[in-house]
Design a protein around this motif. Structure first.
Motif, PDB file in Angstrom:
ATOM      1  N   LEU A  41       0.822  -1.211   0.000  1.00 20.62           N
ATOM      2  CA  LEU A  41       0.000   0.000   0.000  1.00 20.62           C
ATOM      3  C   LEU A  41       0.863   1.271   0.000  1.00 20.62           C
ATOM      4  O   LEU A  41       0.351   2.376   0.124  1.00 20.62           O
ATOM      5  N   GLY A  42       2.173   1.073  -0.114  1.00 17.90           N
ATOM      6  CA  GLY A  42       3.089   2.212  -0.207  1.00 17.90           C
ATOM      7  C   GLY A  42       3.628   2.697   1.126  1.00 17.90           C
ATOM      8  O   GLY A  42       4.194   3.793   1.208  1.00 17.90           O
ATOM      9  N   ILE A  43       3.463   1.891   2.158  1.00 18.05           N
ATOM     10  CA  ILE A  43       3.911   2.300   3.500  1.00 18.05           C
ATOM     11  C   ILE A  43       5.320   1.772   3.770  1.00 18.05           C
ATOM     12  O   ILE A  43       5.610   0.599   3.546  1.00 18.05           O
ATOM     13  N   PHE A  44       6.167   2.641   4.274  1.00 16.88           N
ATOM     14  CA  PHE A  44       7.550   2.271   4.598  1.00 16.88           C
ATOM     15  C   PHE A  44       7.563   1.455   5.889  1.00 16.88           C
ATOM     16  O   PHE A  44       6.986   1.866   6.898  1.00 16.88           O
ATOM     17  N   VAL A  45       8.233   0.299   5.851  1.00 20.64           N
ATOM     18  CA  VAL A  45       8.300  -0.587   7.007  1.00 20.64           C
ATOM     19  C   VAL A  45       9.741  -0.712   7.474  1.00 20.64           C
ATOM     20  O   VAL A  45      10.630  -1.071   6.694  1.00 20.64           O
ATOM     21  N   VAL A  46       9.983  -0.403   8.731  1.00 19.94           N
ATOM     22  CA  VAL A  46      11.280  -0.657   9.363  1.00 19.94           C
ATOM     23  C   VAL A  46      11.142  -1.953  10.144  1.00 19.94           C
ATOM     24  O   VAL A  46      10.319  -2.051  11.056  1.00 19.94           O
ATOM     25  N   ASP A  47      11.921  -2.967   9.774  1.00 23.89           N
ATOM     26  CA  ASP A  47      11.830  -4.288  10.386  1.00 23.89           C
ATOM     27  C   ASP A  47      12.976  -4.446  11.381  1.00 23.89           C
ATOM     28  O   ASP A  47      14.149  -4.500  10.999  1.00 23.89           O
ATOM     29  N   ALA A  48      12.647  -4.547  12.661  1.00 29.35           N
ATOM     30  CA  ALA A  48      13.671  -4.639  13.703  1.00 29.35           C
ATOM     31  C   ALA A  48      14.515  -5.902  13.558  1.00 29.35           C
ATOM     32  O   ALA A  48      15.700  -5.905  13.913  1.00 29.35           O
ATOM     33  N   ASP A  49      13.931  -6.985  13.034  1.00 29.38           N
ATOM     34  CA  ASP A  49      14.705  -8.209  12.813  1.00 29.38           C
ATOM     35  C   ASP A  49      15.793  -7.987  11.767  1.00 29.38           C
ATOM     36  O   ASP A  49      16.923  -8.476  11.910  1.00 29.38           O
ATOM     37  N   ILE A  50      15.443  -7.252  10.701  1.00 30.63           N
ATOM     38  CA  ILE A  50      16.437  -6.955   9.665  1.00 30.63           C
ATOM     39  C   ILE A  50      17.519  -6.041  10.221  1.00 30.63           C
ATOM     40  O   ILE A  50      18.710  -6.244   9.980  1.00 30.63           O
ATOM     41  N   VAL A  51      17.114  -5.040  10.999  1.00 32.13           N
ATOM     42  CA  VAL A  51      18.086  -4.139  11.631  1.00 32.13           C
ATOM     43  C   VAL A  51      19.034  -4.923  12.536  1.00 32.13           C
ATOM     44  O   VAL A  51      20.247  -4.697  12.535  1.00 32.13           O
TER      45      VAL A  51
END
Length: 208
Positions: free
Chosen positions: A28-38
């Protein structure tokens, strides 16, 4: 962290379907910050945190290519609480700083911070609203087993390190029930998307 944008913290237990829901919001065009990836990014070869982990646990904690042996580290911290505390005291501040940096760069109408430990750590302090992905414990076990190849005892052990389903839901502003019906899931995501757009717009106007 100064921001005029709405930040939604998305969380849920192992196997609850966080990644699936995140992908829906991303579509839907929302930016996701994934703590697992970080958490993986901050211990990549060459990073200071990985060097400290190696100094503490020894060279055996690394793969032959110099990358962190996550499976071996996971076994250590799940069986030795003091080592888990040491690792968390090292990594949590570093992860928190990188999450803040990525959140500050988001350009979508609102941002999602996805983290399995959102409520167990201080990460919830970074968000304006908490969205919990909820499902039955039996479904959690089935999904995690199919995905990760772990046995039921291993998955239950991980679940016990997380907040209970009841406690998690009690702290939620919003809850998505993810019991396997994709059309129902999409409907819930769309409804919340519209709500978050409205809240984000109100927040933006109030801070102008």
């Amino acid at each position: 962290m100064e921001t005029t944008k709405l930040i939604v913290g998305l969380t849920g237990g192992i196997g609850s379907g966080k990644s699936v829901v995140c992908s829906r919001f991303a579509n839907l065009g929302i930016f996701v910050v994934d703590a697992d990836i970080v958490a993986r990014q901050v211990v990549e070869p060459g990073c200071a945190a990985l060097q400290q982990i190696q100094s503490h646990f020894g060279k055996d904690i690394l793969e032959q290519n110099g990358a962190l042996n996550r499976s071996k580290l996971r076994d250590i911290i799940f069986s030795q609480p003091t080592e888990k505390e040491w690792l968390e005291s090292l990594l949590h501040p570093i992860i928190n700083l990188e999450i803040r940096r990525q959140l500050s760069q988001a350009e979508s109408a609102y941002t999602i911070l996805a983290s399995p430990l959102l409520l167990e750590t201080k990460q919830f302090q970074l968000v304006d609203r908490i969205l919990v992905i909820d499902t039955s414990e039996q479904l959690q076990i089935e999904r995690a087993s199919n995905r990760d190849g772990k046995n039921e005892a291993q998955i239950i052990s991980i679940m016990r390190t997380q907040l209970s389903r009841q406690d998690r839901c009690a702290r939620a502003n919003d809850i998505i029930q993810n019991h396997g019906d994709i059309s129902e899931l999409d409907e819930q995501v769309e409804k919340l998307h519209q709500l978050y757009l409205e809240l984000a717009d109100s927040m933006k106007q109030s801070k102008q």
